[in-house]
Design a protein around this motif. Structure first.
Motif, mmCIF file in Angstrom:
data_model
loop_
_atom_site.group_PDB
_atom_site.id
_atom_site.type_symbol
_atom_site.label_atom_id
_atom_site.label_comp_id
_atom_site.label_asym_id
_atom_site.label_seq_id
_atom_site.Cartn_x
_atom_site.Cartn_y
_atom_site.Cartn_z
ATOM 1 N N VAL A 15 24.196 48.245 49.195
ATOM 2 C CA VAL A 15 24.261 46.825 49.564
ATOM 3 C C VAL A 15 24.560 45.970 48.333
ATOM 4 O O VAL A 15 25.388 45.050 48.377
ATOM 5 C CB VAL A 15 22.951 46.381 50.254
ATOM 6 C CG1 VAL A 15 22.880 44.870 50.384
ATOM 7 C CG2 VAL A 15 22.829 47.049 51.618
ATOM 8 N N VAL A 16 23.926 46.278 47.227
ATOM 9 C CA VAL A 16 24.157 45.519 45.993
ATOM 10 C C VAL A 16 25.603 45.686 45.527
ATOM 11 O O VAL A 16 26.271 44.717 45.153
ATOM 12 C CB VAL A 16 23.160 45.956 44.889
ATOM 13 C CG1 VAL A 16 23.555 45.391 43.539
ATOM 14 C CG2 VAL A 16 21.752 45.537 45.259
ATOM 15 N N VAL A 17 26.119 46.913 45.577
ATOM 16 C CA VAL A 17 27.498 47.164 45.139
ATOM 17 C C VAL A 17 28.484 46.446 46.055
ATOM 18 O O VAL A 17 29.452 45.833 45.594
ATOM 19 C CB VAL A 17 27.773 48.687 45.079
ATOM 20 C CG1 VAL A 17 29.247 48.966 44.899
ATOM 21 C CG2 VAL A 17 26.967 49.324 43.970
ATOM 22 N N GLN A 18 28.236 46.518 47.359
ATOM 23 C CA GLN A 18 29.121 45.831 48.304
ATOM 24 C C GLN A 18 29.071 44.308 48.113
ATOM 25 O O GLN A 18 30.087 43.638 48.186
ATOM 26 C CB GLN A 18 28.752 46.196 49.745
ATOM 27 C CG GLN A 18 29.186 47.579 50.148
ATOM 28 C CD GLN A 18 30.697 47.722 50.181
ATOM 29 O OE1 GLN A 18 31.407 46.850 50.673
ATOM 30 N NE2 GLN A 18 31.186 48.824 49.631
ATOM 31 N N GLN A 20 28.435 42.744 45.377
ATOM 32 C CA GLN A 20 29.170 42.453 44.141
ATOM 33 C C GLN A 20 30.674 42.504 44.398
ATOM 34 O O GLN A 20 31.426 41.693 43.888
ATOM 35 C CB GLN A 20 28.773 43.463 43.053
ATOM 36 C CG GLN A 20 29.417 43.229 41.716
ATOM 37 C CD GLN A 20 28.904 41.983 41.029
ATOM 38 O OE1 GLN A 20 27.857 41.455 41.357
ATOM 39 N NE2 GLN A 20 29.664 41.492 40.075
ATOM 40 N N LEU A 21 31.111 43.452 45.220
ATOM 41 C CA LEU A 21 32.528 43.608 45.521
ATOM 42 C C LEU A 21 33.072 42.415 46.289
ATOM 43 O O LEU A 21 34.183 41.966 46.044
ATOM 44 C CB LEU A 21 32.741 44.900 46.323
ATOM 45 C CG LEU A 21 34.179 45.218 46.745
ATOM 46 C CD1 LEU A 21 35.022 45.491 45.508
ATOM 47 C CD2 LEU A 21 34.206 46.386 47.688
ATOM 48 N N TRP A 22 32.278 41.863 47.203
ATOM 49 C CA TRP A 22 32.778 40.791 48.045
ATOM 50 C C TRP A 22 32.440 39.391 47.538
ATOM 51 O O TRP A 22 33.170 38.438 47.820
ATOM 52 C CB TRP A 22 32.221 40.951 49.455
ATOM 53 C CG TRP A 22 32.849 42.117 50.145
ATOM 54 C CD1 TRP A 22 32.288 43.333 50.341
ATOM 55 C CD2 TRP A 22 34.165 42.199 50.670
ATOM 56 N NE1 TRP A 22 33.169 44.162 50.967
ATOM 57 C CE2 TRP A 22 34.337 43.493 51.182
ATOM 58 C CE3 TRP A 22 35.234 41.306 50.756
ATOM 59 C CZ2 TRP A 22 35.514 43.916 51.781
ATOM 60 C CZ3 TRP A 22 36.408 41.726 51.357
ATOM 61 C CH2 TRP A 22 36.545 43.012 51.853
ATOM 62 N N PHE A 23 31.344 39.236 46.809
ATOM 63 C CA PHE A 23 30.925 37.892 46.439
ATOM 64 C C PHE A 23 30.754 37.680 44.936
ATOM 65 O O PHE A 23 30.671 36.550 44.476
ATOM 66 C CB PHE A 23 29.592 37.543 47.121
ATOM 67 C CG PHE A 23 29.638 37.687 48.606
ATOM 68 C CD1 PHE A 23 30.404 36.829 49.366
ATOM 69 C CD2 PHE A 23 28.927 38.696 49.242
ATOM 70 C CE1 PHE A 23 30.451 36.957 50.743
ATOM 71 C CE2 PHE A 23 28.965 38.833 50.619
ATOM 72 C CZ PHE A 23 29.738 37.965 51.374
ATOM 73 N N GLY A 24 30.679 38.718 44.159
ATOM 74 C CA GLY A 24 30.372 38.585 42.738
ATOM 75 C C GLY A 24 31.606 38.292 41.899
ATOM 76 O O GLY A 24 32.703 38.009 42.396
ATOM 77 N N ARG A 25 31.385 38.352 40.599
ATOM 78 C CA ARG A 25 32.464 38.129 39.640
ATOM 79 C C ARG A 25 33.444 39.287 39.742
ATOM 80 O O ARG A 25 33.061 40.440 39.741
ATOM 81 C CB ARG A 25 31.876 38.062 38.240
ATOM 82 C CG ARG A 25 32.782 37.413 37.253
ATOM 83 C CD ARG A 25 32.051 37.158 35.964
ATOM 84 N NE ARG A 25 32.849 37.752 34.904
ATOM 85 C CZ ARG A 25 32.398 38.169 33.762
ATOM 86 N NH1 ARG A 25 31.112 38.091 33.513
ATOM 87 N NH2 ARG A 25 33.183 38.672 32.871
#
Length: 94
Positions: A15-18, A20-25
């Motif tokens: 969930v954290v990786v996803q 980051q992929l969709w909303f993070g830097r």
């Protein structure tokens, strides 16, 4: 107990990786936006290079001789040499 902890930890990590992929830097939407911006900047850069090339050609012509100066003076200032006759043809619509 540990057998329940490992799958939960892996799901949380996923969930954290996803997220980051969709909303993070460096997310996919941000990368798409940057690609569009890059394309616009490349177009502007090409236009600026064309203008610079044209100006460089004009400068070179001005440095090499007076033909360009005379041409600009005739076009912009209406220069006429002595013993020349200026003829202007007006086109009429029918």
């Amino acid at each position: 107990m540990a057998s329940r902890f490992v799958p939960g930890f892996l799901i949380a990590l996923l969930v954290v990786v996803q997220a980051q992929l969709w909303f993070g830097r460096g997310s996919l939407p941000q990368v798409n936006h940057m690609r569009k911006e890059l394309a616009q900047l490349e177009v502007a850069n090409r236009e600026a290079q064309q203008r610079n090339s044209q100006i460089a050609n004009e400068v070179r012509d001005l440095q090499e001789g007076l033909e360009m100066v005379e041409e600009l003076a005739r076009q912009d200032l209406g220069m006429v040499k002595p013993n020349e006759i200026f003829v202007q043809i007006a086109h009429t619509r029918q």
